[in-house]
Enzyme design. Structure first.
Site, PDB file in Angstrom:
ATOM      1  NE  ARG A 238      -4.186  -1.636   0.143  1.00 37.28           N
ATOM      2  CZ  ARG A 238      -4.257  -2.774  -0.507  1.00 37.28           C
ATOM      3  NH1 ARG A 238      -3.223  -3.172  -1.243  1.00 37.28           N
ATOM      4  NH2 ARG A 238      -5.330  -3.532  -0.431  1.00 37.28           N
ATOM      5  CD  GLU A 266      -3.575   2.430  -5.677  1.00 34.07           C
ATOM      6  OE1 GLU A 266      -4.514   1.684  -6.000  1.00 34.07           O
ATOM      7  OE2 GLU A 266      -2.650   2.089  -4.927  1.00 34.07           O
ATOM      8  CG  HIS A 285      -3.348  -1.446  -6.773  1.00 32.21           C
ATOM      9  ND1 HIS A 285      -3.900  -0.821  -5.674  1.00 32.21           N
ATOM     10  CD2 HIS A 285      -3.068  -2.716  -6.358  1.00 32.21           C
ATOM     11  CE1 HIS A 285      -3.972  -1.683  -4.662  1.00 32.21           C
ATOM     12  NE2 HIS A 285      -3.467  -2.830  -5.067  1.00 32.21           N
TER      13      HIS A 285
END
Length: 327
Positions: A238, A266, A285
């Site tokens: 993360r 993000e 991602h």
């Protein structure tokens, strides 16, 4: 599930298998369990098969699902939608964390081997030189994966899988995880060390710790400064685990390279230097399950549904007491 997820998650064969396992309507996908249109199906549901974007199972939602006994999640973390009310209710919960861990570990292995070989750096220089005469033996003298030291931050499910995938390669593995004993680390094939020492000794650092309040910015200024010149930081966990403000100066000068599949925020804001820095591989991602890899998670969820139907325990049961130090 989030709109479009079910269509990508299940193959035609898996849809047929789902219909054979359970009494269900394969065309009924509830995007929001608060919608009155799903009330009848929710009231009759014994098991919820969930994935990304699932509605949080609050007391209000559970009150409208009196027959609910289990939640089978066809993805990794259940923290988004499995609430304390689920545990109070005594629901059985399963997740496909193992199935989702494999592609992340595979991505990480590829990133580690490419970083050690300095593939991205060499490719950039090759383009700059337009294939001209150049002594690559001199420029890439420090490349290669022979006895390179790789630091793994977090013996999570993914971190352990990465260590396992590294076993055939001639690399040294360091591990930082405060929950892992020296004996357990040795069994995994890693040397346990402190976090700053790991950063100082590793030419490649890969982050696999869970996102928790205590892990926020665990890779901070001190850890980044300790990393040797030319080292690579890989983050598939993360974005919050890395202090991006502290990382950027090292990336801008080219002292460190980055392979960043996650960021904070993000998606990175427009104009972020992460988009343009030549020593940063920025991906959206995608290390986790994507494309046909979604079918692996679906297959696991169907296996768990069969176990539930047979009255046997889940292979990847989730327990409330483990969520405090897991993803």
């Amino acid at each position: 599930m989030a709109p479009g997820t079910a269509e990508r998650l299940f193959s035609d064969g898996q849809r047929a298998r789902l219909a054979a396992i359970a009494r269900t309507d394969p065309e009924l996908v509830a995007h929001d369990l608060h919608d009155p249109g799903y009330a009848a199906a929710l009231a009759d549901a014994e098991v919820l098969l969930t994935c990304w974007g699932a509605t949080p199972l609050t007391p209000e939602v559970l009150a409208r699902a009196p027959k609910l006994r289990a939640v089978v999640h066809a993805a990794g973390s259940v923290k988004h939608h499995v609430t304390a009310a689920c545990w109070d209710r005594g629901l059985l919960v399963s997740a496909a964390a193992g199935a989702n861990a494999l592609p992340v570990a595979e991505y990480t292995l590829a990133a580690i081997l490419f970083a050690g070989k300095q593939v991205h750096r060499a490719a950039r220089r090759y383009r700059e030189l337009a294939g001209g005469d150049h002594d690559w033996r001199t420029e890439l003298h420090s490349s290669g994966n022979y006895r390179r030291t790789v630091g793994i931050v977090g013996a999570s499910r993914i971190g352990r899988r990465v260590i396992e995938l590294l076993r055939p390669f001639d690399v040294r593995v360091l591990l930082y995880d405060p929950y892992v004993s020296r004996t357990e680390a040795a069994l995994l094939g890693a040397e346990p060390v402190g976090l700053t020492e790991l950063c100082a000794r590793s030419s490649i650092v890969s982050v696999h710790a869970p996102q928790l309040p205590e892990t926020r910015h665990m890779i901070g200024a001190a850890q980044l400064a300790a990393m040797p010149d030319g080292a690579t930081l890989i983050n598939t966990s993360r974005g919050s685990l890395v202090d991006e403000a502290a990382l950027l100066p090292h990336l801008r000068t080219g002292r460190l390279d980055g392979v960043l599949d996650v960021t904070e925020p993000e998606v990175p804001v427009a104009g972020s230097p992460l988009y343009d820095l030549p020593n940063v591989l920025l991906t959206p991602h995608l290390a986790g399950s994507f494309g046909n890899e979604l079918h692996r998670m679906a297959e696991h969820a169907l296996d768990e549904l069969e176990r539930y139907a047979d009255g046997t325990p889940f292979t990847e049961a989730v327990h409330s007491d483990a969520l405090g130090h897991s993803a």
